[in-house]
Design a protein around this motif. Structure first.
Motif, PDB file in Angstrom:
ATOM      1  N   LEU A  38       0.828  -1.211   0.000  1.00  0.00           N
ATOM      2  CA  LEU A  38       0.000   0.000   0.000  1.00  0.00           C
ATOM      3  C   LEU A  38       0.862   1.260   0.000  1.00  0.00           C
ATOM      4  O   LEU A  38       0.534   2.249  -0.668  1.00  0.00           O
ATOM      5  CB  LEU A  38      -0.935  -0.009   1.209  1.00  0.00           C
ATOM      6  N   LEU A  39       1.959   1.230   0.737  1.00  0.00           N
ATOM      7  CA  LEU A  39       2.857   2.383   0.765  1.00  0.00           C
ATOM      8  C   LEU A  39       3.444   2.665  -0.618  1.00  0.00           C
ATOM      9  O   LEU A  39       3.591   3.823  -1.026  1.00  0.00           O
ATOM     10  CB  LEU A  39       3.995   2.140   1.762  1.00  0.00           C
ATOM     11  N   LYS A  40       3.761   1.607  -1.332  1.00  0.00           N
ATOM     12  CA  LYS A  40       4.407   1.771  -2.638  1.00  0.00           C
ATOM     13  C   LYS A  40       3.476   2.370  -3.690  1.00  0.00           C
ATOM     14  O   LYS A  40       3.937   2.793  -4.751  1.00  0.00           O
ATOM     15  CB  LYS A  40       4.950   0.418  -3.113  1.00  0.00           C
ATOM     16  N   GLN A  41       2.181   2.432  -3.374  1.00  0.00           N
ATOM     17  CA  GLN A  41       1.260   3.101  -4.287  1.00  0.00           C
ATOM     18  C   GLN A  41       1.457   4.618  -4.260  1.00  0.00           C
ATOM     19  O   GLN A  41       1.156   5.306  -5.232  1.00  0.00           O
ATOM     20  CB  GLN A  41      -0.185   2.756  -3.912  1.00  0.00           C
ATOM     21  N   ASP A  42       1.962   5.127  -3.133  1.00  0.00           N
ATOM     22  CA  ASP A  42       2.121   6.579  -2.976  1.00  0.00           C
ATOM     23  C   ASP A  42       3.567   7.023  -2.782  1.00  0.00           C
ATOM     24  O   ASP A  42       3.873   8.205  -2.949  1.00  0.00           O
ATOM     25  CB  ASP A  42       1.305   7.058  -1.773  1.00  0.00           C
ATOM     26  N   PHE A  43       4.439   6.095  -2.407  1.00  0.00           N
ATOM     27  CA  PHE A  43       5.818   6.459  -2.095  1.00  0.00           C
ATOM     28  C   PHE A  43       6.802   5.484  -2.747  1.00  0.00           C
ATOM     29  O   PHE A  43       6.459   4.334  -3.035  1.00  0.00           O
ATOM     30  CB  PHE A  43       6.065   6.421  -0.576  1.00  0.00           C
ATOM     31  N   SER A  63      11.433  11.951  -8.851  1.00  0.00           N
ATOM     32  CA  SER A  63      10.090  12.440  -9.172  1.00  0.00           C
ATOM     33  C   SER A  63       9.027  11.983  -8.164  1.00  0.00           C
ATOM     34  O   SER A  63       7.849  12.318  -8.316  1.00  0.00           O
ATOM     35  CB  SER A  63       9.687  11.972 -10.574  1.00  0.00           C
ATOM     36  N   ARG A  64       9.422  11.226  -7.153  1.00  0.00           N
ATOM     37  CA  ARG A  64       8.452  10.689  -6.195  1.00  0.00           C
ATOM     38  C   ARG A  64       8.808  11.089  -4.765  1.00  0.00           C
ATOM     39  O   ARG A  64       9.958  11.431  -4.467  1.00  0.00           O
ATOM     40  CB  ARG A  64       8.396   9.162  -6.288  1.00  0.00           C
ATOM     41  N   GLN A  65       7.808  11.028  -3.895  1.00  0.00           N
ATOM     42  CA  GLN A  65       8.088  11.142  -2.467  1.00  0.00           C
ATOM     43  C   GLN A  65       8.788   9.861  -2.030  1.00  0.00           C
ATOM     44  O   GLN A  65       8.360   8.758  -2.381  1.00  0.00           O
ATOM     45  CB  GLN A  65       6.791  11.309  -1.666  1.00  0.00           C
ATOM     46  N   ILE A  66       9.836  10.028  -1.261  1.00  0.00           N
ATOM     47  CA  ILE A  66      10.640   8.874  -0.852  1.00  0.00           C
ATOM     48  C   ILE A  66      10.466   8.633   0.644  1.00  0.00           C
ATOM     49  O   ILE A  66      10.628   9.548   1.458  1.00  0.00           O
ATOM     50  CB  ILE A  66      12.125   9.099  -1.192  1.00  0.00           C
TER      51      ILE A  66
END
Length: 253
Positions: A38-43, A63-66
């Motif tokens: 689930l986290l990898k969907q947003d981060f 380009s993503r939140q890490i």
């Protein structure tokens, strides 16, 4: 629909607008496979293993939140990364504020959802439990089939508490009989219009001497504890102006 046990952790992370988020995760909650998915969907999620691999990961995900998971006790991030990151923490206390974290760590993580659901049903009647009290409570939930969880290093489902069957006759010289008798006495005292708090305190002290080593019905114990606390608080508020003279009129209290 019942919430997931880790929803509060995801929400904590989503509240940050920083490009770098460092999560202090001493309980290694971020290792749960479903939570990770689930986290990898947003981060872009990485567990910190060393400076070189971390810097490479950051360059590859500009380009993503890490989300950087710190799961080792002695882990120390590079200064520049830490200074530019939003720091948050994930602990079992965030999820189970009334249960003891050390006790919870004794159970496999795949049982946390089941424990969480039982906890949510009972939280209104629970006080703040210590390690031993938490263990007794979870083991009782497991024994009665309310929770499905395994203790680490244990081959089967924890089932160390024997629950008294409905209708079973208790021996008068047993701790189970004493427990049942004391709970009944205390409840009768609480039903009185004018409550005898010194007597209630004595009965409660006797009951405490049986807990936790002889506890049979943990949930009923904590429910009674919660009820007494609420009633005594009301008593203090209503009778406070008379309590100053209590020892002078009635003797030592």
């Amino acid at each position: 629909m019942m919430k997931k046990w880790f929803d509060i952790l995801i929400n904590k992370a989503k509240q940050s607008w920083s490009q770098l988020i460092v999560v202090n995760d001493p309980d290694q909650l971020g290792s749960d496979p479903l939570l990770l998915d689930l986290l990898k969907q947003d981060f872009a999620v990485v567990s910190f293993q060393g400076e070189l691999s971390l810097r490479q990961f950051i360059r590859q995900h500009q380009s993503r939140q890490i989300l950087i998971l710190l799961q080792k006790e002695a882990a120390c991030l590079p200064y520049d990364i830490e200074q530019n990151a939003d720091l948050i923490s994930w602990t079992l206390t965030d999820i189970f504020p009334r249960l003891d974290s050390k006790a919870l760590r004794m159970f496999e993580m795949d049982g946390y959802q089941s424990i969480y659901e039982a906890y949510q049903e009972s939280v209104a009647t629970l006080g703040i439990l210590d390690e031993q009290q938490t263990l007794f409570l979870i083991r009782e939930w497991i024994a009665i089939g309310k929770v499905l969880a395994h203790e680490k290093g244990y081959g089967g489902i924890a089932n160390v508490i024997k629950i008294r069957k409905h209708g079973e006759v208790l021996e008068k010289d047993s701790s189970a009989y004493d427990y049942t008798r004391l709970v009944k006495d205390i409840r009768q005292l609480l039903e009185q219009d004018k409550k005898d708090w010194p007597l209630i305190a004595r009965r409660w002290g006797e009951l405490e001497s049986l807990y936790p080593a002889e506890m049979l019905e943990t949930e009923s114990y904590f429910a009674l504890d919660h009820e007494i606390s609420q009633l005594f608080q009301d008593y203090i508020i209503q009778e406070y102006d008379q309590l100053f003279f209590a020892s002078y009129i009635n003797g030592p209290v």
